[in-house]
Design an enzyme around this catalytic site. Structure first.
Site, PDB file in Angstrom:
ATOM      1  N   HIS A 260       0.856  -1.190   0.000  1.00  0.00           N
ATOM      2  CA  HIS A 260       0.000   0.000   0.000  1.00  0.00           C
ATOM      3  C   HIS A 260       0.891   1.239   0.000  1.00  0.00           C
ATOM      4  O   HIS A 260       2.108   1.140   0.165  1.00  0.00           O
ATOM      5  CB  HIS A 260      -0.921   0.009   1.233  1.00  0.00           C
ATOM      6  CG  HIS A 260      -0.189   0.008   2.538  1.00  0.00           C
ATOM      7  ND1 HIS A 260      -0.092  -1.096   3.347  1.00  0.00           N
ATOM      8  CD2 HIS A 260       0.514   0.979   3.154  1.00  0.00           C
ATOM      9  CE1 HIS A 260       0.623  -0.799   4.413  1.00  0.00           C
ATOM     10  NE2 HIS A 260       1.016   0.446   4.314  1.00  0.00           N
TER      11      HIS A 260
HETATM   12  C1  T46 Z   1       2.734   0.547   6.988  1.00  0.00           C
HETATM   13  C2  T46 Z   1       3.601  -0.646   7.122  1.00  0.00           C
HETATM   14  C3  T46 Z   1       5.066  -0.313   7.197  1.00  0.00           C
HETATM   15  C4  T46 Z   1      -4.353  -1.068  13.422  1.00  0.00           C
HETATM   16  O1  T46 Z   1      -5.479  -1.320  13.887  1.00  0.00           O
HETATM   17  N1  T46 Z   1      -3.611  -0.046  13.942  1.00  0.00           N
HETATM   18  C5  T46 Z   1      -2.380   0.277  13.481  1.00  0.00           C
HETATM   19  O2  T46 Z   1      -1.746   1.228  13.984  1.00  0.00           O
HETATM   20  C6  T46 Z   1      -1.830  -0.515  12.402  1.00  0.00           C
HETATM   21  C7  T46 Z   1      -0.457  -0.169  11.846  1.00  0.00           C
HETATM   22  C8  T46 Z   1      -2.570  -1.546  11.910  1.00  0.00           C
HETATM   23  N2  T46 Z   1      -3.801  -1.822  12.426  1.00  0.00           N
HETATM   24  C9  T46 Z   1      -4.552  -2.991  11.912  1.00  0.00           C
HETATM   25  C10 T46 Z   1      -4.982  -2.926  10.451  1.00  0.00           C
HETATM   26  C11 T46 Z   1      -5.012  -4.374  10.042  1.00  0.00           C
HETATM   27  O3  T46 Z   1      -6.225  -4.976  10.397  1.00  0.00           O
HETATM   28  O4  T46 Z   1      -3.683  -4.129  11.993  1.00  0.00           O
HETATM   29  C12 T46 Z   1      -3.906  -5.022  10.913  1.00  0.00           C
HETATM   30  C13 T46 Z   1      -2.625  -5.266  10.137  1.00  0.00           C
HETATM   31  O5  T46 Z   1      -2.242  -4.045   9.458  1.00  0.00           O
HETATM   32  P1  T46 Z   1      -1.674  -4.048   7.979  1.00  0.00           P
HETATM   33  O6  T46 Z   1      -2.154  -5.221   7.218  1.00  0.00           O
HETATM   34  O7  T46 Z   1      -1.890  -2.684   7.379  1.00  0.00           O
HETATM   35  O8  T46 Z   1      -0.098  -4.254   8.297  1.00  0.00           O
HETATM   36  P2  T46 Z   1       1.134  -4.152   7.308  1.00  0.00           P
HETATM   37  O9  T46 Z   1       2.266  -4.829   7.964  1.00  0.00           O
HETATM   38  O10 T46 Z   1       0.761  -4.580   5.936  1.00  0.00           O
HETATM   39  O11 T46 Z   1       1.427  -2.552   7.209  1.00  0.00           O
HETATM   40  C14 T46 Z   1       1.873  -1.844   8.357  1.00  0.00           C
HETATM   41  C15 T46 Z   1       1.073  -0.546   8.547  1.00  0.00           C
HETATM   42  O12 T46 Z   1      -0.327  -0.846   8.576  1.00  0.00           O
HETATM   43  C16 T46 Z   1       1.324   0.445   7.432  1.00  0.00           C
HETATM   44  O13 T46 Z   1       0.817   1.719   7.806  1.00  0.00           O
HETATM   45  O14 T46 Z   1       3.122   1.539   6.386  1.00  0.00           O
HETATM   46  O15 T46 Z   1       3.255  -1.512   8.216  1.00  0.00           O
END
Ligand code: T46
Length: 131
Positions: A49
């Protein structure tokens, strides 16, 4: 070159090592949120993303991983190998994190609270917005 890093000073004494991260000093923005990513299973590609406005700094506290950076024109892989280096992740950079070593802990400092509305999770939409 998309890679922008910060080298953190290692503060050490006869007890061992310490790194200090300070908002608006060695971290180039006010920090509103810190999160960390761990237990990533082998072969998984996270991220995939871009953020519309969010600024972040990524630090591999333990282990190593690779971050793909893409600004819509060029792409670059950055290998994060140490806890004295921070990768600055600006808005409108498509990023993917992969090749996590076993036990890797990736810590992220962000300048805003979590907001799903700030995410661009579709690559074609990202490319269109870059034009
Ligand atoms: C990014 C990269 C480097 C939350 O509820 N609160 C939070 O602060 C974050 C970061 C995530 N979440 C929830 C959203 C999803 O349901 O945690 C779950 C996993 O998040 P996501 O799939 O977006 O995780 P990554 O590892 O793909 O991405 C993360 C960050 O979300 C993003 O902002 O830049 O790490």
């Amino acid at each position: 070159m998309l890679k922008k890093t910060i080298k953190f000073k290692e503060l050490g004494d006869d007890q061992g090592w310490l790194v200090s991260l300070e908002a608006e000093r060695n971290i180039p923005f006010p920090v509103r949120r810190v999160y960390y990513i761990y237990g990533t299973r082998a072969g998984v590609r996270r991220g995939r993303h871009a953020h519309r406005k969010l600024r972040q700094v990524l630090v591999c506290i333990t282990g190593t991983c690779t971050i793909l950076l893409d600004d819509g024109r060029s792409r670059e892989d950055v290998h994060l190998t140490g806890n004295t280096e921070g990768l600055i992740l600006e808005p409108m950079i498509w990023h993917e994190m992969f090749d996590f070593s076993p036990g890797c802990v990736l810590m992220v400092l962000a300048d805003d609270w979590y907001d799903e509305g700030d995410y661009i999770r579709d690559y074609q939409t990202f490319k269109d917005l870059c034009r």
